[in-house]
Design an enzyme around this catalytic site. Sequence first.
Site, PDB file in Angstrom:
ATOM      1  N   SER A  83      38.711  41.914  36.170  1.00 13.51           N
ATOM      2  CA  SER A  83      40.142  41.813  36.271  1.00 13.51           C
ATOM      3  C   SER A  83      40.663  41.549  37.677  1.00 13.51           C
ATOM      4  O   SER A  83      41.784  41.083  37.859  1.00 13.51           O
ATOM      5  CB  SER A  83      40.775  43.103  35.751  1.00 13.51           C
ATOM      6  OG  SER A  83      40.467  44.192  36.617  1.00 13.51           O
ATOM      7  N   LYS A  89      44.917  45.198  45.240  1.00  9.22           N
ATOM      8  CA  LYS A  89      45.072  44.937  43.810  1.00  9.22           C
ATOM      9  C   LYS A  89      46.338  45.629  43.290  1.00  9.22           C
ATOM     10  O   LYS A  89      46.620  46.773  43.657  1.00  9.22           O
ATOM     11  CB  LYS A  89      43.843  45.452  43.061  1.00  9.22           C
ATOM     12  CG  LYS A  89      43.776  45.025  41.603  1.00  9.22           C
ATOM     13  CD  LYS A  89      42.475  45.515  40.966  1.00  9.22           C
ATOM     14  CE  LYS A  89      42.346  45.033  39.531  1.00  9.22           C
ATOM     15  NZ  LYS A  89      41.127  45.556  38.888  1.00  9.22           N
ATOM     16  N   SER A 121      35.031  44.764  37.284  1.00  9.04           N
ATOM     17  CA  SER A 121      36.228  44.059  37.772  1.00  9.04           C
ATOM     18  C   SER A 121      36.268  43.814  39.277  1.00  9.04           C
ATOM     19  O   SER A 121      37.128  43.082  39.760  1.00  9.04           O
ATOM     20  CB  SER A 121      37.486  44.816  37.367  1.00  9.04           C
ATOM     21  OG  SER A 121      37.720  44.664  35.988  1.00  9.04           O
TER      22      SER A 121
END
Lengths: 99, 493
Positions: free
Chosen positions: B151, B76, B175
């Site tokens: 997210s 990420k 997330s």
Amino acid sequence: MSTITRDEVAHLARLARLQLTDDELDTYAAQLDVIISSVARVSEVAGEDVPPTSHSVPLTNVFRPDEPRPGLTAEEALAGAPAVESQRFRVPRILGEEV
Amino acid sequence: MADLTRLTATELAATIATKDASAVEVAQAHLDRIAAVDERVHAFLHVDAEGALAQAKRVDAGEISGPLAGVPLALKDLITMRGIPTTCGSRILEGWRPPYDATVVTRLRDAGVVILGKTNMDEFAMGSSTEHSAFGPTHNPWDLDRIPGGSGGGSAAAVAAFEAPIAIGTDTGGSIRQPGAVTGTVGVKPTYGGVSRYGLVALASSLDQAGPCARTVEDAALLHAVIGGHDPLDSTSIDAPVPDVVAAARRKDIKGLKVGVVRELQGEGYQAGVEQRFREAVALLEQLGAEVHEVSCPHFEYALPAYYLILPSECSSNLARFDSIRYGLRVGDDGERSAEEVMALTREAGFGAEAKRRIMLGTYALSSGYYDAYYGSAQKVRTLITRDFEAAFAKVDVLVSPTTPTTAFRIGERIDDPMAMYLADLCTIPSNLAGNASMSLPVGLAPEDGLPVGLQVMAPPMADDRLYLLGGALEEALLGSWGAPILEGAPAL
């Protein structure tokens, strides 16, 4: 009743250093009003007798030995800076007076 | 040779260890897959082919071995990697190259993991759809018109689209788990403090936690074991051994395990097909010998409002560091404007709508006159939610719920309605507020739309192994009934 006015949003934006446009002020005033009205429900159950929790892991004062160790070089620390001068961060004007 | 991108991390590591394929071939197969499909999925913001192949060569040369040596991974874009662009999905950090590695990255490198690149995300991890990325949305591999969650939509989509077998996400309010649920993948939020936050760009420091994304429970466990454990560079990291999550994932015996179904996380607002698949999975747990009880957590209904006060408060403070002085964007510095004016212009230009919304919300909640009513009350709710969990875990070993009330919604559907967007994290937020361990794993497709449904397992802090115990057993039983992994049913890209 509205919980937050357009003027209050403008004030918040100044505090948060956000140069919002007029359109944004209108949009955020409406949206923040909905959000704040909704989240205000927390006060229904937050009685005097309930202690607050700021963090799920109760920790105090985590120390390490005070021994020198390698850190970033000046070049590495400055590598991402928007402006550099004489191995320092160059900042925009910080004094109010005319130079 | 079989398609290497279809193998699990466990299978890939074995294939590389027995030299049936080299780590370089495995890395190249995944880089080729990214080149073939990522234009449509947009899971990646940056691909580091050179770094990936160099690391794969080290594994092939025998310099590094271990259970994940040579296995490709997607990272990420919230996590720093020395010299590799790290944007957090924001214009304000566009082009920034961190001067240091996050501890998670150091541990992955030491384990021989091959980092393919950085994945897309909602700006600074604020969002449930990845639509709040400054660099455009990620698309759900099950239906490219739908969101992949957020997210960490990029990490979940990369795994679901066979661009990487495993990925790292971060979970502040769901997330990792919510993207896992809507993409048919496994996502784990470890116990808060179980994985180092050093090198994670902070959103809400008391809630943020990095964790694994994978296609199987065992793969997630192997990754969890590599990244977990105490780190002196993170003062909130727990100084205790990580539970043996890998052994738990492989045990596949849940006879006598006490499972609590959370009464408050079902009913109105939940999609029929989500509830149906969830109930079927709970029935399956009973068939496997688990004792199922209904458990009430009366304060969970206040978790979402408390979260949307605590998170913006911490976020408005953390994002104050983006001040146009030391790194990132600077706008309007004409020699005349003051530092304060440049700062306000930069933040206006550099932050997207959701970031600005939450910064102002946090500024409001923390301002004098409102502090007690908003932030103070939210912190009290945090205590009440932790007490609900403690009372529940006195009766049962784990709690279960749907991971998210609905399947993946359409791109654009909730973008103008922040409260509707926030509801996607209704079930995942309580675990963040209490610092618990929590997992989402796929339990089928909703009959009405054919999209994946996730079941959430919650365990007490530092009992992460219980997630894997239940997850491993349930996954095996579901696989038996489906006949093939759920992602085999996703449309070809």
